[in-house]
Design a protein around this motif. Sequence first.
Motif: not given
Length: 366
Positions: A290-295
């Motif tokens: 789950x790439x943190x940058x998505x958020x």
Amino acid sequence: MLISVSQTPTASAVPAAPSTTPSAAAPSRPATAPLLTPLGLLTVLLGAALPMIDFFIVNVALPTIDHDLHAGPAMLEMVVAGYGVAYATLLVLGGRLGDMAGRRRLFLWGLAAFGLTSLACGLAPDAWTLVAARVAQGAAAALLLPQVLATIQAATTGKRRARAVSLYGGTAGVSSAVGQVLGGLLVSVDLAGSGWRAVFLVNVPIAAAAWLLAARTVPESRSPHPSRVDGAGTALLATALITLLLPLTEGRAAGWPLWSWLLLAVFPFAAAAFVAVERRAERTGRTPLVPPSLFRIPSVRSGLTMLVPFSLGFGGFMFVVAVALQSGLHYGPLAAGLSLLPLCVAFFLASLAGPRLVQRFGRRVV
């Protein structure tokens, strides 16, 4: 009901969920990839409907399962939660494996596994065996479902893709509601004295037919640059979910024993470790689970702000209302299922209309 937490994955299996997986993010179809025929589209949509229906089909059968297997409230919650936790934990991993090994291949494996685990559920001699089979069934669903939208993205273009995605949305919407209607019908008809077992056994011939169709009609596709499997992230996410959901689901019914408090104490450390591992993987150029940058993407944040509460509420509602209608109002399984028919129809129509309304009016529709 705390069971609603574990039902988030299925409610989020409506169109927004698979699109977060890497396999569903393909921006366009490679020029050499074969097109998805109408029969192929029908086949992948059938494959998508199976795990979505099966999450909710069991709800109406819970009182009958309780009576037959002497399961008790805690075990009944595990029948539902075991499927949801396995599905949630392995969903993104299933998308990654499809990118790497081929989506058609994973779709076929997922269908076969789903049919076999459904058979195991239908033949379960006791409650613990049923829970174990449901966990395996959830894992099979996580292998199967990500390949559907990824295949649509890879093997369609233009208006055909828009129509296919719209039909996928309609399938996801109606499956979530029609599961309990179908479950009530199957339990009420009591095919060959099978009772509640029919809600699982009915999957076997459907999965077999879908497998034969998929082998002939679904084109193979894979990502040209597949991401590696994030083993550490997958293990930590599984640990975090299990240490949170298992005690919340079983703790009250078991009298809050020591193990439930120990697992809850482990949860924040597992969650923090998961976040740290994912951030480090992204900083070092790898692709985390789950790439943190998505958020940091506004549309992702706003989507989750609406989707998570909906998933919690919808999952909990569907579980509670199925039990309340039968145990509280003393409806039969068929009457309990049919009472949700208006919800099923409205959900289906809104799912089909949603993409068109968004294209015309934008995000105001949401």
